[in-house]
Design an enzyme around this catalytic site. Sequence first.
Site, PDB file in Angstrom:
ATOM      1  N   HIS A 116       0.856  -1.189   0.000  1.00 17.26           N
ATOM      2  CA  HIS A 116       0.000   0.000   0.000  1.00 17.26           C
ATOM      3  C   HIS A 116       0.894   1.242   0.000  1.00 17.26           C
ATOM      4  O   HIS A 116       1.992   1.214   0.590  1.00 17.26           O
ATOM      5  CB  HIS A 116      -0.928   0.002   1.219  1.00 17.26           C
ATOM      6  CG  HIS A 116      -1.998   1.046   1.128  1.00 17.26           C
ATOM      7  ND1 HIS A 116      -1.762   2.373   1.426  1.00 17.26           N
ATOM      8  CD2 HIS A 116      -3.278   0.971   0.726  1.00 17.26           C
ATOM      9  CE1 HIS A 116      -2.870   3.067   1.227  1.00 17.26           C
ATOM     10  NE2 HIS A 116      -3.809   2.244   0.811  1.00 17.26           N
ATOM     11  N   GLU A 164      -3.625   3.024  -7.379  1.00 14.06           N
ATOM     12  CA  GLU A 164      -4.072   4.172  -6.580  1.00 14.06           C
ATOM     13  C   GLU A 164      -3.059   5.301  -6.702  1.00 14.06           C
ATOM     14  O   GLU A 164      -1.953   5.197  -6.183  1.00 14.06           O
ATOM     15  CB  GLU A 164      -4.138   3.799  -5.093  1.00 14.06           C
ATOM     16  CG  GLU A 164      -5.174   2.821  -4.681  1.00 14.06           C
ATOM     17  CD  GLU A 164      -5.354   2.829  -3.170  1.00 14.06           C
ATOM     18  OE1 GLU A 164      -4.367   2.656  -2.434  1.00 14.06           O
ATOM     19  OE2 GLU A 164      -6.477   3.025  -2.726  1.00 14.06           O
TER      20      GLU A 164
HETATM   21  O1  G3P Z   1      -6.595   1.652   0.490  1.00 16.24           O
HETATM   22  C1  G3P Z   1      -7.438   2.548  -0.167  1.00 16.24           C
HETATM   23  C2  G3P Z   1      -7.069   3.939   0.186  1.00 16.24           C
HETATM   24  O2  G3P Z   1      -5.713   4.185   0.014  1.00 16.24           O
HETATM   25  C3  G3P Z   1      -7.908   4.959  -0.542  1.00 16.24           C
HETATM   26  O3  G3P Z   1      -8.118   5.977   0.379  1.00 16.24           O
HETATM   27  O4  G3P Z   1      -9.515   7.497   1.653  1.00 16.24           O
HETATM   28  O5  G3P Z   1      -9.067   7.948  -0.784  1.00 16.24           O
HETATM   29  O6  G3P Z   1     -10.581   6.067  -0.104  1.00 16.24           O
HETATM   30  P1  G3P Z   1      -9.389   6.922   0.270  1.00 16.24           P
END
Ligand code: G3P
Length: 245
Positions: A116, A164
């Site tokens: 992550h 991400e």
């Molecule tokens: O693991 C998912 C996370 O990194 C995404 O964060 O708060 O933007 O949904 P968020």
Amino acid sequence: MEMMVAEERSEEGIEIGAGMGVKIETPVIVLNEKAYAESMGEKGFELAEMCEEVAVEKGVNIAICPQQVELALIASMVNIPCFAQHVDAVEPGSHTGFITLESVKEAGAKGSLVNHSEHRLKIAEIDFIIKKAVSLNLLTIVCTNNVAVSKAVAELKPYAIAVEPPELIGTGRAVSKVDPGIIENTVKEVKQVDEGSIVLCGAGVTNGEDVRAAIELGADGVLLASGVVKAEDPRAALLDLVSGL
Ligand code: G3P
């Protein structure tokens, strides 16, 4: 509470593939509880139970990544897939404070997030974890930050990749709206390397429209955190999100 081994429980949303071990049904919403005050202890249990209730009520696939100290208890409490938020590339032994895949298995989890953006690993560690997870019939969701890294990680054959862009995490500005190309291109590149790999996306996903857009771009689901964990009304937020599945 007696620890139930995962295989002893009938699992909702878990399909035992012929010889393939466990897998998760898609499209899926994976809720990462992170280390927020709003997901600690009892609040973490409540979030997990809420996810299970919504999954059953709406007939959708939801998985959860509890805080590490509550993983075993929550995995024994709910029948939706539970994932660790992180594992270390170590064998069982004198590794104080590290988390082994064997302990995640014993806790009843289905697998783990790996790499992550808030807990990065070296490529050799990611490779070790993916290989060991396969031998333990555990699923790996390897987090990446762009298309090139996703393509490289796909060569290691993880169960799933979650792309991400770190700069969007926690912003409420959804990757599926702000940077749709990263999803489309990650799906294309990863599926070219491994047609069977699952591709999730995350960062800033907060509503059903964000989820719908991600799936229309080819994602098999989303990985999210603050849109539910930090919501005024987490259940209402989750119900909105699943409307996009
Ligand atoms: O693991 C998912 C996370 O990194 C995404 O964060 O708060 O933007 O949904 P968020």
